[in-house]
Motif scaffolding. Structure first.
Motif, short mmCIF file in Angstrom:
data_model
loop_
_atom_site.label_atom_id
_atom_site.label_comp_id
_atom_site.label_asym_id
_atom_site.label_seq_id
_atom_site.Cartn_x
_atom_site.Cartn_y
_atom_site.Cartn_z
N ALA A 44 0.85 -1.12 0.14
CA ALA A 44 0.04 -0.06 -0.03
C ALA A 44 0.94 1.29 0.02
O ALA A 44 2.08 1.21 0.28
CB ALA A 44 -0.84 0.12 1.22
N PRO A 45 0.40 2.63 -0.31
CA PRO A 45 1.05 3.72 -0.18
C PRO A 45 1.80 3.88 1.28
O PRO A 45 2.63 4.55 1.37
CB PRO A 45 0.24 4.60 -0.78
CG PRO A 45 -0.85 4.05 -1.74
CD PRO A 45 -1.16 2.68 -0.92
N GLN A 46 0.75 3.48 2.15
CA GLN A 46 1.35 3.72 3.41
C GLN A 46 2.29 2.69 3.97
O GLN A 46 2.02 1.43 3.53
CB GLN A 46 -0.04 3.33 4.49
CG GLN A 46 -0.92 4.70 4.22
CD GLN A 46 -1.76 4.31 3.03
OE1 GLN A 46 -2.01 3.25 2.76
NE2 GLN A 46 -2.51 5.58 2.53
N PRO A 47 3.57 3.08 4.50
CA PRO A 47 4.43 2.05 4.84
C PRO A 47 3.84 1.06 5.61
O PRO A 47 3.21 1.07 6.68
CB PRO A 47 5.56 2.94 5.39
CG PRO A 47 5.38 4.37 4.90
CD PRO A 47 3.83 4.49 4.82
N GLY A 48 4.40 -0.32 5.62
CA GLY A 48 4.11 -1.36 6.48
C GLY A 48 2.60 -1.71 6.36
O GLY A 48 2.11 -2.54 7.16
N GLN A 49 1.86 -1.49 5.13
CA GLN A 49 0.41 -1.95 5.04
C GLN A 49 0.35 -2.53 3.69
O GLN A 49 1.32 -2.09 2.77
CB GLN A 49 -0.51 -1.02 5.21
CG GLN A 49 -0.50 -0.07 6.40
CD GLN A 49 -1.61 0.98 6.51
OE1 GLN A 49 -2.52 0.72 5.88
NE2 GLN A 49 -1.37 2.04 7.34
N LEU A 50 -0.56 -3.47 3.29
CA LEU A 50 -0.69 -3.90 2.03
C LEU A 50 -2.22 -3.49 1.48
O LEU A 50 -2.96 -3.10 2.28
CB LEU A 50 -0.76 -5.59 2.02
CG LEU A 50 0.51 -6.19 2.76
CD1 LEU A 50 0.34 -7.71 2.75
CD2 LEU A 50 1.59 -6.01 1.57
N ARG A 51 -2.32 -3.63 0.26
CA ARG A 51 -3.41 -3.08 -0.38
C ARG A 51 -3.98 -4.35 -1.35
O ARG A 51 -3.48 -4.85 -2.20
CB ARG A 51 -3.48 -2.02 -1.33
CG ARG A 51 -4.37 -1.65 -2.15
CD ARG A 51 -5.66 -0.88 -1.10
NE ARG A 51 -5.19 0.19 -0.33
CZ ARG A 51 -4.90 1.17 -0.49
NH1 ARG A 51 -4.96 1.79 -1.91
NH2 ARG A 51 -4.46 2.02 0.30
N ALA A 52 -5.04 -4.70 -1.02
CA ALA A 52 -5.85 -5.81 -1.87
C ALA A 52 -6.71 -5.40 -2.94
O ALA A 52 -7.57 -4.23 -2.65
CB ALA A 52 -6.53 -6.84 -0.76
N HIS A 53 -7.11 -6.07 -3.87
CA HIS A 53 -8.31 -5.99 -4.81
C HIS A 53 -8.95 -7.18 -5.09
O HIS A 53 -8.35 -8.06 -5.08
CB HIS A 53 -7.54 -5.41 -6.32
CG HIS A 53 -6.63 -4.00 -6.01
ND1 HIS A 53 -7.11 -2.79 -6.43
CD2 HIS A 53 -5.43 -4.09 -5.82
CE1 HIS A 53 -6.29 -2.06 -6.12
NE2 HIS A 53 -5.10 -2.61 -5.80
#
Length: 298
Positions: A69-78
């Motif tokens: 994700a754009p935020q460090p330490g996070q992931l983005r799912a679709h």
């Protein structure tokens, strides 16, 4: 039903997302540019962290992806599943996301429309709604491209060098500090993230100054098929003076000169500084909202 990583599926994904959007909201909004942006997301491993499901007729029935994700330490799912997808498609894709995220890389977020057809399944898999965002757009041919400069103390200028870029970064970090899900990044991290995005152009970084002191900033992007407002911020002490509008109209003017006809932006629906109102005041109109879901993995 057949499962495989994403290959040359751009137009098929546009069609899949459109079918789902029509079912959930009554109209399709995803474009080819949207899909290209998605598949070119920094850190997305198309072979290992994407998957499409095909129905027996060869049409795509589902899509899943996971990336930083754009935020460090996070992931983005679709996650997208066609309304007429074979039974079990959503469950299989949700399990696939669980497998990809099982290494404990951090919380995972995804966006879904408020009328999401998968609402109950997401809840049953441990996802919860934590926030929402609003997408706005403006037709540049119909929008004013500058604001009358009623305050001679305020000037807006393009970044001239890295020193100006560092100042813009500092202004944005201070202006956005405390906003939902925002983590500070140093200039090197921020600059690298901007360079990785399609349409990066340091000529589209502007700084607003009051009596020569930094007061606000905006960063736009210039991809081939659409323009985008990536960042906008005005320091607390200078809000309410029309600086945000001046910055946006400066960006609109330059983007129109480059041949763009529309500009879009995604903004925190609950932004405490009234950002949605500022964007509307420049002629932008709301396309819709999306809920942000999150799942915490042990």
């Amino acid at each position: 039903m057949r499962w495989r990583p994403v290959e040359d599926d751009g137009e098929a994904l546009v069609e899949l997302f459109g079918r789902l959007e029509i079912a959930e909201s009554g109209h399709a909004g995803t474009t080819s540019a949207d899909v290209r942006d998605l598949l070119a997301t920094p850190g997305l491993d198309l072979e290992a962290r994407t998957c499409v499901a095909e129905s027996s007729d060869g049409r795509l029935a589902g899509f899943a992806a996971l990336h930083p994700a754009p935020q460090p330490g996070q992931l983005r799912a679709h996650l997208s599943v066609a309304p007429d997808a074979p039974t079990g498609t959503a469950e299989t894709l949700l399990r696939r996301l669980d497998e990809w995220a099982a290494d404990g890389s951090g919380p995972v977020t995804m966006f879904q429309l408020p009328t999401c057809l998968l609402h109950d399944q997401l809840v049953s898999h441990g996802w919860t709604i934590v926030h929402s965002y609003t997408r706005l757009t403006v037709e540049l041919d119909a929008a004013p491209t500058r604001v009358a400069r009623t305050n001679p103390r305020v000037t807006v200028r393009a970044a001239a060098d890295e020193s100006d870029q560092r100042t813009i970064h500092a202004v944005l970090e201070d202006a956005i500090a405390g906003h939902w899900n925002h983590d500070r990044r140093d200039f090197a991290e921020f600059d690298l993230a901007q360079r990785e995005r399609e349409g990066y152009d340091p000529a589209l970084w502007w700084l607003a100054e009051v009596d020569g002191a930094p007061a606000g900033a905006v960063i736009a992007r210039d991809p081939a098929e659409r323009a985008w407002i990536a960042w906008l911020g005005v320091l607390d002490a200078h809000r309410g003076q029309g600086i945000g509008k001046m910055l946006l109209h400066t960006a609109f003017s330059q983007l129109r000169e480059r041949g763009h006809r529309t500009v879009g932006v995604d903004v925190d629906t609950h932004n405490s500084t009234g950002a949605v109102i500022v964007y509307k005041a420049t002629g932008m109109s709301v396309l819709g909202t999306a809920d942000q879901w999150r799942k915490i993995y042990p």
